[in-house]
Design a protein around this motif. Structure first.
Motif, PDB file in Angstrom:
ATOM      1  N   ALA A 179       0.771  -1.143   0.060  1.00 52.30           N
ATOM      2  CA  ALA A 179      -0.283  -0.059  -0.029  1.00 52.30           C
ATOM      3  C   ALA A 179       0.785   1.173  -0.134  1.00 52.30           C
ATOM      4  CB  ALA A 179      -0.978  -0.071   1.144  1.00 52.30           C
ATOM      5  N   GLU A 180       2.054   1.255   0.644  1.00 52.72           N
ATOM      6  CA  GLU A 180       2.938   2.491   0.685  1.00 52.72           C
ATOM      7  C   GLU A 180       3.473   2.563  -0.654  1.00 52.72           C
ATOM      8  OE1 GLU A 180       4.970   5.690   2.189  1.00 52.72           O
ATOM      9  OE2 GLU A 180       3.403   4.379   3.295  1.00 52.72           O
ATOM     10  N   LEU A 181       4.045   1.492  -1.235  1.00 48.69           N
ATOM     11  CA  LEU A 181       4.629   1.712  -2.704  1.00 48.69           C
ATOM     12  C   LEU A 181       3.420   2.380  -3.472  1.00 48.69           C
ATOM     13  CD1 LEU A 181       6.805   0.810  -4.671  1.00 48.69           C
ATOM     14  CD2 LEU A 181       5.595  -1.421  -5.012  1.00 48.69           C
ATOM     15  N   CYS A 186       1.593   6.200  -6.994  1.00 48.00           N
ATOM     16  CA  CYS A 186       0.306   6.847  -7.808  1.00 48.00           C
ATOM     17  C   CYS A 186      -0.272   7.898  -7.191  1.00 48.00           C
ATOM     18  CB  CYS A 186      -0.632   5.708  -7.755  1.00 48.00           C
ATOM     19  SG  CYS A 186      -0.211   4.247  -8.283  1.00 48.00           S
ATOM     20  N   GLY A 187       0.657   8.546  -6.107  1.00 49.22           N
ATOM     21  CA  GLY A 187       0.055   9.815  -5.439  1.00 49.22           C
ATOM     22  C   GLY A 187      -1.262   9.525  -4.541  1.00 49.22           C
ATOM     23  N   ALA A 188      -1.713   8.160  -4.590  1.00 50.67           N
ATOM     24  CA  ALA A 188      -2.833   7.882  -3.540  1.00 50.67           C
ATOM     25  C   ALA A 188      -2.692   8.122  -2.225  1.00 50.67           C
ATOM     26  CB  ALA A 188      -3.458   6.494  -4.030  1.00 50.67           C
TER      27      ALA A 188
END
Length: 188
Positions: A179-181, A186-188
Motif C-alpha cells: 500500500a505504501e508503494l 500513484c500519489g494515492a
C-alpha cells in the motif's frame, strides 16, 4: 537419539541453526552439525550439498509457493494484484515461523558470504515471479518491474517482521508495504 530415528533432515536443520547461533557459521563444521543431530556426515551430505544449504533449503518451496499463487491469480487481475496474491501465499508459509526466521536472519547478517547468497535467492525469486507474470501475458519490461517491486515489498516487510514491528504478522506487513508503494508511486 539413534541414527534411524525419523526426520533426519529436520534434525540436521535444527542442529545447524543452533550451532550457527552459538558458535557462528564460519566456526561450525558439518561434522559438528551431524554429531549434534545424532547422525553421520554421510547422512548430512545426503540431504545438503554444504552447510550453507541448511539455511537456504526452503528456497525452492518459497519459490514454488510464490509462482503458483501469481500464476493462479484471476485472469483479470492486474500484475500487481497477482504479485500481491503471491505475497499473501508466502506470508502463509511464514506463519508461526518468526522465531526460526529471526535466528536464521541473525546468522545471515553476521556473514558476508551468506548475505550474498540471500541476495541471489531474492534475485532468483524475482526472476521466477517475472516468468510467472510473462506466462500471464505481461510484457517486458512490465513483468520484471512488477516482480522486482514485489520482491522489494517482501524484503522490506520481512526486515520489519524480523525486527518485531508492532507484533504484526508478515502478511499484514507486506500488505502495508505494498500500500505504501502504491501511495508513493500513484500519489494515492
Amino acid at each position: 537419539m539413534g541414527r534411524w530415528e525419523p526426520n533426519a533432515r529436520g534434525r540436521l536443520e535444527q542442529a545447524a541453526l543452533e550451532l550457527y547461533v552459538e558458535r557462528g557459521f564460519g566456526q561450525t563444521t558439518v561434522t559438528e552439525i551431524a554429531k549434534r543431530a545424532g547422525l553421520t556426515e554421510r547422512t548430512f551430505f545426503r540431504h545438503f550439498a554444504d552447510k550453507r544449504e541448511v539455511l537456504f533449503s526452503g528456497s525452492a518451496v518459497l519459490q514454488e509457493c510464490l509462482v503458483d499463487a501469481v500464476a493462479g491469480a484471476p485472469e483479470t487481475a492486474a500484475p500487481i494484484v497477482a504479485v500481491a496474491a503471491g505475497l499473501d501465499a508466502v506470508g502463509d508459509l511464514f506463519r508461526d515461523r518468526r522465531p526460526h526466521a529471526v535466528q536464521r536472519q541473525a546468522v545471515i547478517a553476521a556473514n558476508s558470504e551468506l548475505q550474498e547468497r540471500e541476495l541471489i535467492k531474492l534475485a532468483t525469486l524475482a526472476a521466477a515471479m517475472a516468468d510467472a507474470l510473462r506466462g500471464r501475458g505481461v510484457t517486458e519490461p512490465g513483468a520484471s518491474l512488477v516482480a522486482e517491486a514485489g520482491i522489494a515489498v517482501f524484503r522490506i516487510a520481512f526486515e520489519r517482521w524480523i525486527d518485531g514491528a508492532a507484533g504484526e504478522d508478515l502478511t499484514a506487513l507486506m500488505r502495508d508495504s505494498l500500500a505504501e508503494l502504491r501511495a508513493v508511486t500513484c500519489g494515492a
